[in-house]
Design an enzyme around this catalytic site. Structure first.
Site, PDB file in Angstrom:
ATOM      1  N   HIS A 194      31.949   6.356  23.942  1.00 26.15           N
ATOM      2  CA  HIS A 194      31.388   6.814  22.669  1.00 26.15           C
ATOM      3  C   HIS A 194      31.232   8.323  22.627  1.00 26.15           C
ATOM      4  O   HIS A 194      31.294   8.925  21.562  1.00 26.15           O
ATOM      5  CB  HIS A 194      30.082   6.072  22.387  1.00 26.15           C
ATOM      6  CG  HIS A 194      30.339   4.638  22.064  1.00 26.15           C
ATOM      7  ND1 HIS A 194      30.231   3.642  22.994  1.00 26.15           N
ATOM      8  CD2 HIS A 194      30.808   4.060  20.933  1.00 26.15           C
ATOM      9  CE1 HIS A 194      30.596   2.498  22.435  1.00 26.15           C
ATOM     10  NE2 HIS A 194      30.945   2.718  21.194  1.00 26.15           N
ATOM     11  N   GLU A 441      36.404  -8.277  19.142  1.00 25.21           N
ATOM     12  CA  GLU A 441      36.434  -7.345  20.275  1.00 25.21           C
ATOM     13  C   GLU A 441      36.133  -8.040  21.601  1.00 25.21           C
ATOM     14  O   GLU A 441      36.067  -7.403  22.646  1.00 25.21           O
ATOM     15  CB  GLU A 441      35.475  -6.174  20.039  1.00 25.21           C
ATOM     16  CG  GLU A 441      34.051  -6.569  19.689  1.00 25.21           C
ATOM     17  CD  GLU A 441      33.166  -5.372  19.367  1.00 25.21           C
ATOM     18  OE1 GLU A 441      33.493  -4.233  19.734  1.00 25.21           O
ATOM     19  OE2 GLU A 441      32.112  -5.595  18.739  1.00 25.21           O
ATOM     20  N   ASP A 465      36.710  -2.391  22.952  1.00 22.20           N
ATOM     21  CA  ASP A 465      36.092  -3.419  23.789  1.00 22.20           C
ATOM     22  C   ASP A 465      37.070  -4.541  24.116  1.00 22.20           C
ATOM     23  O   ASP A 465      37.001  -5.127  25.194  1.00 22.20           O
ATOM     24  CB  ASP A 465      34.841  -3.982  23.105  1.00 22.20           C
ATOM     25  CG  ASP A 465      33.650  -3.071  23.306  1.00 22.20           C
ATOM     26  OD1 ASP A 465      33.444  -2.645  24.458  1.00 22.20           O
ATOM     27  OD2 ASP A 465      32.953  -2.763  22.333  1.00 22.20           O
ATOM     28  N   CYS A 512      39.730  -1.251  13.849  1.00 21.00           N
ATOM     29  CA  CYS A 512      38.897  -0.049  13.871  1.00 21.00           C
ATOM     30  C   CYS A 512      38.738   0.507  15.280  1.00 21.00           C
ATOM     31  O   CYS A 512      38.013   1.464  15.494  1.00 21.00           O
ATOM     32  CB  CYS A 512      37.537  -0.316  13.239  1.00 21.00           C
ATOM     33  SG  CYS A 512      36.603  -1.585  14.109  1.00 21.00           S
TER      34      CYS A 512
END
Ligand code: PEP
Ligand code: MG
Length: 583
Positions: A194, A441, A465, A512
């Site tokens: 992130h 995910e 993920d 995404c």
């Protein structure tokens, strides 16, 4: 000169002095002996710091909601604790050390006992003790206003420097948004961590996975950070320095031109393939004000708003009103385009206090995302209510993260129905047809995408993920980064399965994960049937340019050939070769 290779996490070049963020910089607590005569002086300092902290909490308490006020009230009580406080005086007398040191030891001792109790409630109190007395410590250390661990980093890093650290938490990275740093280099971390995602969003060049580099750096050393090629150059000779300086200047001019609009402004052409298929490009954002940038880059909506950043930025959870205001701002500013807002994905590297104190062995496989939300029904309901209220202002869609089995989805949808019913009962207006969807995910969700498709309006593939869980490889561990590859046939098969399931049920499938920001991967995915992609705004123009050069037919041929291949390397080569032919 010494060259180190890492993983490029956010492109760009910086030539600047380095600033090493070592944890002891924030945690440096002085330790020195005191005379008997100084005991009362030290005690007085402590009492002054206590008083300042109490006043500060009272001020904070004034403008907080009920839940936050209760936490602050508990902190106030701790600062008057009839056992803890006198013990500081007793330790000053018996140990004859400065009060910061005495306080630190007392905090450590008390919190260790609570954490070892095995009781979640008590373990959570340890965080409150650290918080409340951390405030006192800050007053002792600085005689200034209190700062929390969360926002402290930006106070240390001088503007214009390259920040070097072992790793950063997303909450720390969040504090760097306006710190005007030249770049980031980390010993740990991966390209889809992130922190990397935030760095890309804010156009901060970043290289990660540089094991041991902190040992080679000292504050003020001028270094080169070539994040385009994932390189760091220490002790660069003059010619290398000037080469990179001119490259970074040229890049900066180009970027500034783009940002201010003073450069050659290109008209945004639609993302349509040569045979006329319209592809929808949306933006991934972490903060509401990133919508502006997304629109400038031509995004047709937001495909992923990571709502957890609202929760990570502060010590207290935002209430329904605060959330409502943010979601409404996002949806209103999108002029009718969709705003896909994901419910809280806390856990793993984005931990809330309650998760952090648990010290799970495998947080990536633990109490994360929807699992945490289901266990906090009030908090989850408040988020859903805020989202529903905002749905009245545009095309807001709600997305649930980390769904791994049907029972989980059923519980979530049941909670959602309850919240809707209570809104109806209380005459709270909302869009009755608000769309709900899930992230795909977790491999189990991709495998059963056909079953999930029957219950949702859309599915969004989260490759960050999905790769991690399919390949059993921590997305932040540079040691195994070579295994982390979206072209792995297993990952591609799960993606294909999801796309097919969506098609059969008439449910929109989008992507995404970071894979959606790679033009080559988008070429392949169009061939696999995907038409909607969401990515960091910075990638939109390159993806759009590629889309306008290719046809669905060529993409389908490419996908067919790729799906026959057994190794990621071959697939990558195939795609790169094909793309070259368009240059
Ligand atoms: C993903 O996992 O692909 C995703 C988009 O979610 P995050 O990166 O926030 O985990
Ligand atoms: Mg994810």
């Amino acid at each position: 000169m010494r060259k180190l290779e890492g993983l490029s996490a956010s492109p760009g070049i910086a030539v600047a002095p380095v600033f090493c963020f070592r944890e002891e910089k924030t945690a440096a607590i002085p330790k020195y002996r005191i005379d008997s005569a100084d005991i009362e002086t030290q005690w007085k300092r402590f009492q002054t710091a206590l008083e300042q902290s109490r006043e500060e909490i009272l001020l904070l308490k004034d403008d907080r909601n009920k839940f936050q006020s209760e936490i602050l009230e508990a902190h106030l009580m701790m600062l008057s604790d009839p056992e803890f406080i006198p013990q500081i005086h007793a330790d000053l007398k018996s140990k004859k050390l400065n009060v910061e040191n005495i306080l630190k030891n007392k905090i450590d001792e008390t919190t260790a006992v609570l954490r070892a109790s095995g009781d979640t409630y008590l373990a959570e109190r340890a965080v409150d003790i650290e918080d409340a007395f951390g405030r006192v410590m800050n007053h002792l250390l600085q005689d200034g206003t209190a700062k929390t661990a969360v926002d402290s980093i930006d106070r240390f890093v001088p503007p214009g420097t390259i920040l070097a650290a072992k790793n950063l938490k997303p909450s720390e990275a969040l504090a760097l948004k306006d710190a005007e740093i030249a770049g980031i280099l980390l010993e740990e971390g991966g390209a889809t961590s992130h922190v990397a995602i935030l760095a890309r969003t804010w156009r901060i060049p970043a290289v990660m996975g540089l094991r041991g580099i902190l040992g080679l750096l000292s504050d003020g050393m001028e270094i080169v950070l070539d994040a385009d090629d994932g390189l760091v150059i220490i002790d660069p000779p003059a010619d290398v320095l000037s080469f990179y300086r001119s490259r970074s200047d040229a890049k900066r001019k180009k970027d500034t031109g783009e940002k201010t609009g003073s450069g050659p402004k290109r008209k945004k052409l639609p993302a349509v393939t040569t045979d006329g298929a319209a592809i929808s490009l949306r933006a991934n954002i972490a903060l509401a004000d990133e919508v502006r940038d997304a629109k400038e880059k031509g995004a047709e909506g937001v495909g992923l708003f990571r709502s957890e950043y609202l929760f990570l930025g502060s010590d207290v959870l935002p209430d329904e009103e605060t959330q409502f205001a943010v979601y409404r701002e996002v949806v209103k500013n999108l002029d009718g385009y969709p705003a896909v807002i994901r419910t809280l994905d806390a856990g793993a590297d984005k931990m809330l206090h309650e998760q952090a104190v648990l010290e799970e062995k495998n947080p990536l496989l633990g109490w994360r995302a929807i699992r945490y939300s289901i266990d906090h029904r009030d908090m989850f309901s408040a988020q859903l209510r805020a989202l529903l209220r905002a749905s009245n202002y545009g095309d807001l869609r709600i997305m649930f993260p980390m769904i791994s089995n049907m029972e989980e989805l059923d519980i979530v949808l049941e909670i959602f129905e309850d919240v809707k019913a209570s809104c109806v009962k209380n005459r709270i207006p909302f869009n009755k047809n608000v769309k709900t969807g899930i992230m795909i995910e977790v491999p189990s969700a991709a495998t059963c995408a056909d079953l999930f498709a029957k219950k949702v309006d859309f599915m969004s593939i989260g490759t960050n993920d999905l790769i991690q869980y399919t390949m059993a490889v921590d997305r932040e561990n540079p040691k195994v980064a070579y295994l982390y590859d979206y072209y792995n046939p297993a990952v591609l098969r799960l993606i294909k399965r999801t796309i097919t399931a969506g098609k059969r049920s008439g449910v929109e499938v989008s992507m995404c994960g970071e894979m959606a920001g790679d033009p080559g991967a988008v070429f392949l995915l169009i061939g696999m049937g995907l038409r909607t992609f969401s990515m960091a705004p910075v990638f939109i123009s390159a993806v759009r340019d590629l889309i306008r050069k290719v046809s669905v037919e060529e993409a389908a041929e490419l996908a067919e050939a790729a799906m026959e291949m057994s190794a990621a390397r071959e697939i990558k080569k195939l795609i790169q070769g094909k793309i070259k032919s368009y240059e």
